[in-house]
Design an enzyme around this catalytic site. Structure first.
Site, short mmCIF file in Angstrom:
data_model
loop_
_atom_site.label_atom_id
_atom_site.label_comp_id
_atom_site.label_asym_id
_atom_site.label_seq_id
_atom_site.Cartn_x
_atom_site.Cartn_y
_atom_site.Cartn_z
CD GLU A 1 -3.32 -6.09 3.23
OE1 GLU A 1 -4.22 -5.38 3.73
OE2 GLU A 1 -2.11 -5.83 3.33
CD GLU B 1 -3.11 -1.11 2.08
OE1 GLU B 1 -3.18 -0.19 2.90
OE2 GLU B 1 -3.98 -2.00 1.98
O1 AHR Z 1 -4.78 -6.07 7.20
C1 AHR Z 1 -4.69 -4.90 7.94
C2 AHR Z 1 -4.10 -3.74 7.16
O2 AHR Z 1 -4.94 -3.41 6.10
C3 AHR Z 1 -2.78 -3.99 6.48
O3 AHR Z 1 -1.72 -3.83 7.34
C4 AHR Z 1 -2.76 -2.94 5.41
O4 AHR Z 1 -1.98 -3.32 4.30
C5 AHR Z 1 -4.22 -2.74 5.07
O5 AHR Z 1 -4.57 -1.44 5.04
#
Ligand code: AHR
Length: 518
Positions: A323, A194
């Site tokens: 994610e 990110e």
């Molecule tokens: O999964 C929790 C968080 O969500 C992670 O650290 C980040 O990459 C995302 O914003």
């Protein structure tokens, strides 16, 4: 609370009265599609809350049974999922992680505050060697995210050397001195996380500048296992510029001496930030609202795949959904920075819907990691001291094991509609695949929280007389498993006869069923 009780009994009720309203499904065995890569079932274990400390790592001296500090109960449960890869150490944490703080004798490890997740002190007891031991114990592979935000190319390159070089070469000597002479295999390397947000608030142009340097200089020294490099990609509709910029950078530099294999995509089922939807004690409209939201994953993949197609029509670069999952309001009384939430039957249905979406994009989506593995967000497992409970999401991942590396088969059916208040959803969601051992696996998700669904599935040349598997249903859509009642949501065996080419079965409301021909 919506009741969906007494429906377990319905699973095998397939009489003519029910068949009248049946949904006709055709599985086209003659037109095999792409492989559903087992890495689509990957998981994410960030240094966050009790995801690692307490959840996986209890230390060698703990009274909780463990092997070299890693809890045996969690390892045994995860082995049954055939987890293909584990992403670590983050997430946002990765861009503040300095690997050298977490190797060597325990007394020399350097603790650090976990600035992203509650500011608590991370002891660094669980570092690279412990992670690799964990991955090995569950029979999985390592997906390492290197620090692009606050680290250097040199630091990341040295870390890769530490993990993958021979015991007498470079930083491999340090690893050997720490008791691990055999080089590790790093299956995937994430080049940042990110970067448009917690990873450094970089514009797409700033990130692609970093990407080229990290992709070129961070080498895998272990010839036994190629490392796939995964670049940061979009995290929602507002970051689509990343997809274009990264793909264009790859295309324009394709003949140079660096490469990448994947583009990451992050998407949570969350509604508005900050997350406020409750994980428990919700009613049917909240069930439907969350599932409606999760179905947006399909459009997100479609939009980004189309952008990728412009630079990469041959689909060499994988879209890596590393994610995904539901992100609810934290459990009352828990540390808000620990992202601890319960997991209900709604999450089981949500997991199945997302895995089905990935399977429909299997030619482009060849890797995904649910967030997260233990005690964080949509977890497989919850722990509390010595106690452990398997979540409904865990059960779906286990039921879907036959789909790992299976060949997708086209399925046609009219899904019908399930409507609650303003939420209109497909009533059922179905996928099928030829498993690695030649059987046919079918997954039927009944999204409808009120009506059972009868499906008549035609599988020409199935070559079998029976299919067997499991159904995951629950007394209520918000049913959960707790430490005191760990089996409220548990799969039940189910089987169906195949007569001619046809298999008929009736599945309970809000359920997931997976059957494999025998
Ligand atoms: O999964 C929790 C968080 O969500 C992670 O650290 C980040 O990459 C995302 O914003």
């Amino acid at each position: 609370m919506l009741r969906a009780v007494s429906l377990l009994a319905v699973v095998m009720l397939t009489g003519p009265a029910l068949a009248r309203d049946a949904i006709d499904v055709v599985v086209d065995v003659a037109k095999p599609g792409p492989k559903l890569d087992r890495h689509v079932f990957g998981q994410f274990a960030e240094d966050l809350g009790t995801g690692l400390y307490g959840g996986l790592w209890v230390g060698k001296d703990s009274p909780i049974p463990n092997t070299r500090g890693i809890r045996n109960d969690v390892v045994a449960a995860l082995k049954d999922l055939h987890v293909p890869d584990v992403r670590w150490p983050g997430g946002c944490f990765a861009d503040e992680y300095h690997w050298q703080d977490g190797v060597g004798p325990a007394a020399k490890r350097r603790p650090q505050p976990n600035f992203n997740w509650g500011g608590v002190v991370e002891s660094n007891e669980f570092g690279t060697d412990e992670f690799m031991d964990f991955v090995d114990q569950i029979g999985s592979e390592a997906y390492i995210s290197v620090n692009v935000g606050s680290g250097t190319v040199e630091e990341a390159a040295n870390w890769m050397q530490y993990m993958t070089a021979a015991p007498d070469a470079g930083w491999g000597r340090e690893r050997a001195a720490n008791g691990h002479p055999t080089p590790y295999r790093v299956a995937m390397l994430g080049l940042g996380n990110e970067s448009w947000d917690c990873g450094g608030h970089m514009s797409a142009a700033e990130y692609t500048f970093e990407l080229k340097r990290f992709a070129k200089f961070v080498h895998n020294w272990n010839q036994q296992r190629a490392t796939q490099k995964i670049a940061v990609g979009p995290g929602g509709p507002k970051t689509e510029g990343y997809t274009e910029a990264v793909m264009k950078t790859w295309k324009d530099n394709k003949d140079w001496d660096w490469d990448m294999d994947g583009l990451s995509l992050h998407s949570y089922t969350v509604g508005k930030w900050p997350p406020s939807w409750p994980a428990t004690d919700f009613a049917e409209p909240d069930y439907a609202r969350v599932l409606k939201e999760t179905l947006k994953m399909d459009e997100l993949i479609r939009v980004n795949s189309a952008i990728m197609d412009q630079q990469d029509p041959e689909k060499k670069i994988s879209l890596v959904v590393d994610e995904w999952g539901a992100w609810y309001a934290p459990t009352k009384g828990s540390h808000p920075g620990f992202l601890q939430q319960q997991n209900s039957q709604r999450d089981a249905v949500l997991a199945a819907l997302n895995l089905n979406i990935f399977s429909r994009h299997a030619d482009r989506v060849r890797h995904a990691n649910i967030a997260q593995m233990v005690n964080v967000l949509q977890a497989m497992i919850l722990t509390d001291g010595p106690r452990m409970v398997l979540t409904p999401t865990y059960h779906v991942f286990r039921m879907y094991v036959p789909f790992q590396d299976a060949t997708i088969l086209p399925v046609s059916y009219a899904a019908g509609s399930y409507r609650v208040e303003e939420f209109d959803l497909p009533r059922v969601d179905i996928i099928a695949a030829r498993t690695q051992d030649g059987k046919i696996a079918v997954s039927v998700t009944n999204v409808d929280a009120r009506r059972p669904a009868t499906v008549q599935i035609q599988i020409r040349n199935a070559g079998a007389k029976r299919a067997q598997g499991e159904t995951l249903a629950a007394p209520q859509v918000d049913s959960i498993n707790t430490f005191d009642n760990p089996k409220t949501v548990t799969p039940k065996p189910v089987s169906a006869a195949i007569k001619g080419d046809q298999m008929t079965l009736t599945v309970p409301p809000a359920s997931v069923t997976v059957l494999t021909t025998q």
